[in-house]
Design an enzyme around this catalytic site. Structure first.
Site, mmCIF file in Angstrom:
data_model
loop_
_atom_site.group_PDB
_atom_site.id
_atom_site.type_symbol
_atom_site.label_atom_id
_atom_site.label_comp_id
_atom_site.label_asym_id
_atom_site.label_seq_id
_atom_site.Cartn_x
_atom_site.Cartn_y
_atom_site.Cartn_z
ATOM 1 C CG ASP A 36 32.291 32.879 13.784
ATOM 2 O OD1 ASP A 36 32.233 34.135 13.775
ATOM 3 O OD2 ASP A 36 31.454 32.153 14.349
ATOM 4 C CE1 TYR A 63 38.891 37.582 16.630
ATOM 5 C CE2 TYR A 63 39.190 35.272 17.248
ATOM 6 C CZ TYR A 63 39.283 36.618 17.555
ATOM 7 O OH TYR A 63 39.780 37.009 18.781
ATOM 8 C CG ASP A 64 38.131 30.298 14.198
ATOM 9 O OD1 ASP A 64 38.089 31.080 15.166
ATOM 10 O OD2 ASP A 64 37.221 29.496 13.913
ATOM 11 C CD GLU A 98 23.212 50.315 32.157
ATOM 12 O OE1 GLU A 98 23.616 49.274 31.647
ATOM 13 O OE2 GLU A 98 23.933 51.296 32.380
ATOM 14 C CE LYS A 125 20.194 45.706 40.723
ATOM 15 N NZ LYS A 125 20.720 44.360 40.854
ATOM 16 C CD GLU A 166 25.337 42.541 37.751
ATOM 17 O OE1 GLU A 166 25.917 43.587 38.131
ATOM 18 O OE2 GLU A 166 24.592 41.883 38.476
ATOM 19 C CE1 TYR A 204 27.464 48.752 37.905
ATOM 20 C CE2 TYR A 204 26.668 46.802 36.759
ATOM 21 C CZ TYR A 204 27.161 47.406 37.905
ATOM 22 O OH TYR A 204 27.346 46.680 39.042
ATOM 23 C CE LYS A 233 23.882 53.284 37.415
ATOM 24 N NZ LYS A 233 24.998 52.575 36.811
ATOM 25 C CE LYS A 283 16.205 43.934 42.156
ATOM 26 N NZ LYS A 283 16.344 43.384 43.384
ATOM 27 C CB CYS A 312 -4.395 7.639 29.930
ATOM 28 S SG CYS A 312 -4.978 9.323 29.623
ATOM 29 C CB CYS A 370 -8.688 7.931 27.596
ATOM 30 S SG CYS A 370 -7.042 7.391 27.144
ATOM 31 C CB CYS A 430 -2.032 8.860 26.986
ATOM 32 S SG CYS A 430 -3.593 8.205 26.385
ATOM 33 C CB CYS A 446 -6.766 10.153 24.885
ATOM 34 S SG CYS A 446 -6.464 11.036 26.407
HETATM 35 O O1 I6G Z 1 24.326 46.553 40.938
HETATM 36 C C1 I6G Z 1 24.211 47.383 39.917
HETATM 37 C C2 I6G Z 1 23.618 46.982 38.771
HETATM 38 C C3 I6G Z 1 23.492 47.856 37.720
HETATM 39 C C4 I6G Z 1 24.705 48.708 40.056
HETATM 40 C C5 I6G Z 1 24.576 49.588 38.963
HETATM 41 C C6 I6G Z 1 23.946 49.142 37.799
HETATM 42 O O2 I6G Z 1 23.848 50.024 36.819
HETATM 43 C C7 I6G Z 1 23.235 49.607 35.612
HETATM 44 N N1 I6G Z 1 25.030 50.847 39.074
HETATM 45 C C8 I6G Z 1 25.602 51.238 40.204
HETATM 46 C C9 I6G Z 1 26.094 52.627 40.324
HETATM 47 C C10 I6G Z 1 25.748 50.363 41.276
HETATM 48 N N2 I6G Z 1 25.297 49.104 41.201
HETATM 49 C C11 I6G Z 1 26.375 50.793 42.527
#
Ligand code: I6G
Length: 671
Positions: A34, A37-38, A115, A117, A174, A226, A292, A316, A410, A413, A428, A434
């Protein structure tokens, strides 16, 4: 320098800085420390200060704009930002698979790009001729808010793409806050008496919606991409989603390292289960897996339904937060006497199990959340973590129940409860008088990382203490098959097994023995450092404060706890009784030279270690005089490789650096 040379130098520095950011944030394999880099960054800053006419918007120094906005402008997405349909179990996943097969009129195997979410916010980035020109939230899918100023502050988002990019690239992903950053942010907020965030997702959302980009810049945000939206000015040759993701990475965009290609429902489920197991150890929150269809032609054939693609699904994990009622609030006494307020709940199914108790941590938290008996509360259970009350559901309180008060005595005890000035935790004062503290210290002693007594679980310890068969840890070794087989649900065979495993556990190691004593603030890593430093229990027991302070990881508070532990007669008596019972270990030879047996050696640790955290491994190596760094080079002596290592393992192979597995590391640490 002539102007042309200055411009060239600036371009070179920007190129170098972009490259090192890519290595650090995208490849996760930094090539320079680092500090270097700095240095490059400051050099660029100075040149730009002297030549402001050469500053460009995509310079690494230009991440944070000066001016807070009055409000967010709107952005229209080049292509709509869709959402995903969900499935919650194997049957629904199989139905999704069958629907795809039917639409494609194909009954063979289907490959998926899978992958995690991430639990964050969907964001769209627009690059024109390789330069980030706009970033927007999803909004209603067609129009979102312009958060360009804020997204520019996220270091893993490149301001400029690398090599052979298309003229126009819209990319989706994301934005999230890693768990460690979230914890640190909340810790700071608590210290400053500011509002804390409920979870990393809220913290990420709150940070992105700041009108002042300087505030966003101070928040530890990250992004994984993604998917792509609009692409212009390039004929693509990729035929699969996974290749497309690799292409994004080659352009410099950050991607999730856990992504994989899987086949059929069975492959999806295997990946799902793997990630579910790993979930708590991941550095970010995830709430499921996305699959996907990998073949891009099939994706086109399948198309979309309403606002979601037919070729993707989110699988989920069971909900981690649920609403339930607080029936009572009680106080539990831990091993060190710490009192923990616990909410007794109307049982609720959350995170895959039924939960009837949830921790409220300490009185500060009870007051901050203002939880009272009868309230409706949100309970969170993340993986193996103890369920906790997150907050009261606003407006749910009936009547005016009393505020929760810390008891003066307590509940187990009857000894006085003491709370030190400035400490959140009340304790306590009964010590080993105790029964609750005694039970907890025996559970700790028997646990896997301590004496590892197979078959002696928490429930059995409770039973043994309640039956008056044991009072302290040393009593364990006097237990007989006769005594044990008299206990409820304990047959003669189980009793014999326990006596055998008690006998087996007597052969231990010095670090494990020190850890098993349950000295306050002495965790596994500190116990290992103490063992490596002193080599024998006698030396540790007689060490003065100065000697203790010279051990890595030991500060004045830990030193005081160790001194206090060994100055109490009953603790010495227990240690002596354990030795009389033939609990034994090999002392560690720590002649001055051997103590530094790894001096001059440089280590890199990658992947998840099974028996210790990476930090504990680092501390133990430091204690032996080794250096531990973040990047592999020819000068690295060893790369320690745990499960799911990053690219550092392959780099070590390329450079011919010696690779150690965890056992190999343990061996080195023993000498
Ligand atoms: O909301 C999402 C989270 C992760 C996604 C997504 C995703 O892929 C890892 N991929 C798509 C195509 C969409 N929403 C519409």
């Amino acid at each position: 320098m002539a102007n042309k040379q200055i411009a060239e130098k600036i371009a070179q520095l920007r190129q170098q800085l972009n490259h090192h950011s890519y290595q650090y944030y995208v490849v996760d394999d930094p090539e320079i420390p680092d500090i270097e880099y700095d240095r490059l960054y400051r050099e660029l800053q100075k040149l730009e200060k002297d030549h402001p006419e050469l500053i460009t918007n995509d310079s690494p120094t230009q991440r944070v704009g000066d001016q807070p906005l009055a409000s967010f402008a709107q952005v229209k997405h080049e292509l709509p930002m869709l959402s995903l349909d969900n499935v919650f179990n194997e049957q629904e996943l199989s139905e999704f698979y069958r629907r795809i097969q039917q639409r494609l009129e194909y009954d063979g195997s289907i490959e998926f790009a899978a992958e995690p979410k991430l639990d964050g916010l969907a964001v769209s980035l627009l690059y024109e001729h390789g330069v980030l020109v706009r970033a927007g939230t999803r909004g209603d899918g067609t129009t979102g808010e312009d958060i360009t100023q804020n997204v520019r502050t996220i270091h893993s988002v490149p301001l400029r793409l690398m090599r052979d990019y298309p003229d126009i690239l819209e990319v989706r992903g994301e934005v999230f806050m890693p768990k460690a950053g979230f914890e640190a942010l909340n810790r700071k907020a608590r210290e400053n008496d500011e509002k804390v965030f409920v979870n990393p997702r809220n913290a990420a959302a709150g940070s992105l919606r700041q009108l002042d980009p300087k505030i966003t810049a101070s928040r530890p945000l990250a992004m994984y991409c993604y998917a792509v939206g609009k692409v212009e000015g390039m004929t693509s040759t990729v035929t699969t989603h996974s290749e497309m993701l690799n292409q994004l990475m080659a352009w410099g965009l950050p991607l999730c390292k856990e992504r994989a290609v899987v086949t059929d429902v069975a492959g999806c489920l295997e990946y799902f289960n793997q990630l579910a197991e790993k979930r708590d150890a991941l550095p970010y929150d995830i709430d499921g897996i996305v699959y996907k269809v990998n073949n891009l032609r099939w994706q086109r054939d399948l198309g979309f339904v309403a606002k979601a693609p037919r070729w993707a699904i989110a699988h989920k994990f069971p909900a981690q937060e649920e609403i339930t009622r607080v029936n009572d609030i009680e106080f539990q006494v831990g091993r060190t006497g710490a009192l923990t307020p616990v909410a007794r709940l109307e049982p609720v199914f959350v995170g895959g199990v039924t939960v009837s108790n949830a921790t409220l941590h300490n009185m500060d938290e009870v007051e901050r959340k203002d939880v009272r008996i009868g309230d409706q509360v949100i309970v969170r259970r993340a993986g193996d973590v103890i369920p906790e009350v997150v907050r009261v559901v606003p407006g749910s309180r009936q009547g005016s129940p009393d505020k929760v008060k810390l008891p003066a005595q307590c509940p187990v005890c009857g000894s006085d409860i003491l709370q030190q000035e400035g400490e959140a935790v009340a304790r306590c004062s009964g010590g080993l008088f105790c029964q609750a503290q005694r039970k907890e210290s025996i559970k700790h002693f028997a646990s896997r990382k301590a004496m590892d007594i197979d078959g002696l679980g928490d429930k059995l310890v409770e039973q043994l203490v309640d039956a008056g068969l044991i009072d302290h840890v040393d009593d364990l070794f006097d237990l007989t098959v006769d005594q044990l087989s008299g206990l409820e649900r304990m047959g003669e065979k189980s009793a014999q097994n326990l006596v055998d495993s008690l006998k087996k556990s007597k052969q231990t190691t010095l670090p494990k023995f020190i850890y098993s004593l349950g000295i306050r603030e002495v965790g596994e890593a500190t116990a290992r450092n103490l063992a490596n430093h002193f080599g024998s229990l006698e030396k540790l027991m007689t060490a003065d404060e100065e000697q203790l302070l010279s051990v890595p990881d030991v500060g004045p508070i830990v030193a005081a706890h160790i001194k206090s532990f060994f100055s109490q007669a009953h603790n010495i008596e227990i240690v002596n009784k354990l030795r009389d019972a033939k609990v034994c270990w090999h002392d560690i030879a720590v002649a001055e030279a051997q103590e530094q047996s790894l001096a001059g050696k440089t280590f890199v640790i990658t992947g998840t270690l099974a028996t210790m955290s990476r930090d504990a491994a680092k501390q133990a190596l430091l204690a032996k005089g080794a250096k531990v760094t973040g990047s592999v080079s020819k000068k690295t002596s060893y790369v320690v490789v745990g499960e799911n290592p990053g690219s550092k393992a392959s780099k070590a192979e390329q450079l011919g650096v010696e690779i150690l597995d965890e056992q190999g590391l343990q061996k080195l640490l023993e000498y």
